[in-house]
Design a protein around this motif. Structure first.
Motif, mmCIF file in Angstrom:
data_model
loop_
_atom_site.group_PDB
_atom_site.id
_atom_site.type_symbol
_atom_site.label_atom_id
_atom_site.label_comp_id
_atom_site.label_asym_id
_atom_site.label_seq_id
_atom_site.Cartn_x
_atom_site.Cartn_y
_atom_site.Cartn_z
ATOM 1 N N THR A 1 -6.148 0.509 6.309
ATOM 2 C CA THR A 1 -6.843 1.689 6.359
ATOM 3 C C THR A 1 -5.960 2.931 6.413
ATOM 4 O O THR A 1 -5.210 2.861 7.165
ATOM 5 C CB THR A 1 -7.843 1.866 7.493
ATOM 6 O OG1 THR A 1 -8.636 0.556 7.653
ATOM 7 C CG2 THR A 1 -8.766 3.027 7.497
ATOM 8 N N MET B 1 0.877 -1.231 -0.075
ATOM 9 C CA MET B 1 -0.079 0.122 -0.091
ATOM 10 C C MET B 1 1.018 1.282 -0.284
ATOM 11 O O MET B 1 0.700 2.041 -0.641
ATOM 12 C CB MET B 1 -1.105 -0.274 1.237
ATOM 13 C CG MET B 1 -2.076 1.099 1.222
ATOM 14 S SD MET B 1 -1.523 2.690 1.668
ATOM 15 C CE MET B 1 -0.927 2.277 3.254
ATOM 16 N N GLY C 1 -8.972 -3.961 -3.894
ATOM 17 C CA GLY C 1 -9.909 -2.746 -4.267
ATOM 18 C C GLY C 1 -10.171 -2.659 -2.793
ATOM 19 O O GLY C 1 -9.773 -2.711 -1.540
ATOM 20 N N LEU C 2 -11.396 -1.739 -2.501
ATOM 21 C CA LEU C 2 -11.911 -1.294 -1.328
ATOM 22 C C LEU C 2 -12.398 -2.482 -0.494
ATOM 23 O O LEU C 2 -13.078 -3.621 -1.017
ATOM 24 C CB LEU C 2 -13.212 -0.560 -1.520
ATOM 25 C CG LEU C 2 -12.798 0.864 -2.324
ATOM 26 C CD1 LEU C 2 -14.065 1.638 -2.635
ATOM 27 C CD2 LEU C 2 -11.946 1.752 -1.212
ATOM 28 N N SER C 3 -12.166 -2.660 0.477
ATOM 29 C CA SER C 3 -12.301 -3.686 1.521
ATOM 30 C C SER C 3 -14.070 -3.488 1.902
ATOM 31 O O SER C 3 -14.487 -2.375 2.081
ATOM 32 C CB SER C 3 -11.585 -3.500 2.968
ATOM 33 O OG SER C 3 -12.000 -4.602 3.544
ATOM 34 N N GLU D 1 -9.638 5.445 2.847
ATOM 35 C CA GLU D 1 -9.891 3.977 2.210
ATOM 36 C C GLU D 1 -9.554 3.040 3.204
ATOM 37 O O GLU D 1 -8.524 3.060 4.100
ATOM 38 C CB GLU D 1 -9.126 3.966 1.031
ATOM 39 C CG GLU D 1 -9.658 2.964 0.095
ATOM 40 C CD GLU D 1 -8.972 2.859 -1.290
ATOM 41 O OE1 GLU D 1 -8.369 1.673 -1.690
ATOM 42 O OE2 GLU D 1 -9.024 3.844 -1.782
ATOM 43 N N LYS D 2 -10.180 1.897 3.173
ATOM 44 C CA LYS D 2 -9.817 0.671 3.846
ATOM 45 C C LYS D 2 -9.771 -0.152 2.617
ATOM 46 O O LYS D 2 -10.625 -0.477 1.877
ATOM 47 C CB LYS D 2 -10.872 0.084 4.848
ATOM 48 C CG LYS D 2 -10.553 -1.252 5.403
ATOM 49 C CD LYS D 2 -11.560 -1.602 6.233
ATOM 50 C CE LYS D 2 -11.109 -2.918 7.229
ATOM 51 N NZ LYS D 2 -12.327 -3.366 8.186
ATOM 52 N N SER D 3 -8.469 -0.488 2.359
ATOM 53 C CA SER D 3 -8.070 -1.284 1.145
ATOM 54 C C SER D 3 -7.826 -2.722 1.393
ATOM 55 O O SER D 3 -7.493 -3.139 2.528
ATOM 56 C CB SER D 3 -6.771 -0.710 0.529
ATOM 57 O OG SER D 3 -6.727 0.410 0.134
ATOM 58 N N HIS E 1 -1.764 -4.314 -8.941
ATOM 59 C CA HIS E 1 -3.315 -4.163 -8.953
ATOM 60 C C HIS E 1 -3.736 -5.868 -8.972
ATOM 61 O O HIS E 1 -3.198 -6.191 -10.197
ATOM 62 C CB HIS E 1 -4.050 -3.307 -9.897
ATOM 63 C CG HIS E 1 -5.125 -3.126 -9.260
ATOM 64 N ND1 HIS E 1 -6.466 -3.608 -9.229
ATOM 65 C CD2 HIS E 1 -5.749 -1.562 -8.919
ATOM 66 C CE1 HIS E 1 -7.288 -2.921 -8.648
ATOM 67 N NE2 HIS E 1 -7.008 -1.456 -8.689
ATOM 68 N N THR F 1 -5.914 -5.869 5.234
ATOM 69 C CA THR F 1 -6.615 -4.711 4.862
ATOM 70 C C THR F 1 -5.615 -3.543 5.347
ATOM 71 O O THR F 1 -4.888 -3.826 6.647
ATOM 72 C CB THR F 1 -8.151 -4.606 5.597
ATOM 73 O OG1 THR F 1 -8.000 -4.679 6.887
ATOM 74 C CG2 THR F 1 -8.950 -5.556 4.675
ATOM 75 N N TYR G 1 -3.130 -5.241 -4.597
ATOM 76 C CA TYR G 1 -4.306 -4.567 -4.316
ATOM 77 C C TYR G 1 -5.635 -5.170 -4.839
ATOM 78 O O TYR G 1 -5.602 -5.251 -6.034
ATOM 79 C CB TYR G 1 -4.084 -3.156 -4.734
ATOM 80 C CG TYR G 1 -5.111 -2.228 -4.362
ATOM 81 C CD1 TYR G 1 -5.579 -1.862 -3.223
ATOM 82 C CD2 TYR G 1 -5.948 -1.554 -5.661
ATOM 83 C CE1 TYR G 1 -6.622 -1.156 -2.917
ATOM 84 C CE2 TYR G 1 -6.948 -0.930 -5.469
ATOM 85 C CZ TYR G 1 -7.333 -0.556 -4.312
ATOM 86 O OH TYR G 1 -8.362 0.304 -3.911
#
Length: 131
Positions: A97, A35, A128-130, A113-115, A54, A95, A126
């Motif tokens: 954040t 991240m 995406g969004l969690s 964002e929480k990824s 990604h 994850t 990565y």
């Protein structure tokens, strides 16, 4: 004048921090390292690394040019890691954040964002969004 800290906020210089991952294809030990390296890639508008890091199932290849153009159009300020869950070398998902601060159109804005991150073929990606 001393060497600047890495863009990701670590006290090591970029050459000893995120640049290592930018050169080795994103082979990080933890989800947080990935991240942070992705944040540095946004600062540098490194679209190739953003796509590479990604997950193949969610990679926004069609949006690459727009992502790079946007990343170049803002002034990145700082990254704040707020929390991590799992994402260690022995985990296969985790994850992170975070808040990513940037200056755009005359004002400071933030991406909160929480990824979600997962390992794909043994390498952190990565997702995406969690949820």
């Amino acid at each position: 004048m001393g060497v600047m800290n890495c863009y990701c906020g670590n006290t090591k210089p970029y050459s000893e921090c995120c640049e290592v991952f930018h050169r080795n294809g994103g082979n990080t030990a933890t989800a947080e390292q990935l991240m942070r390296s992705r944040y540095s890639a946004f600062v540098l508008a490194n679209g190739d690394y953003l796509m590479l890091s990604h997950h193949s199932k969610t990679r926004p290849v069609r949006e690459k040019k727009a992502i790079v153009a946007w990343a170049k159009s803002v002034n990145w300020i700082k990254l704040e890691v707020l929390a991590t869950q799992k994402g260690n070398p022995t985990d296969d998902k985790g994850t992170v954040t975070f808040n990513a601060y940037f200056f755009e159109n005359g004002k400071v804005d933030v991406i909160h964002e929480k990824s979600a991150f997962v390992k794909e073929k043994g390498v952190w990606k990565y997702l995406g969004l969690s949820k």
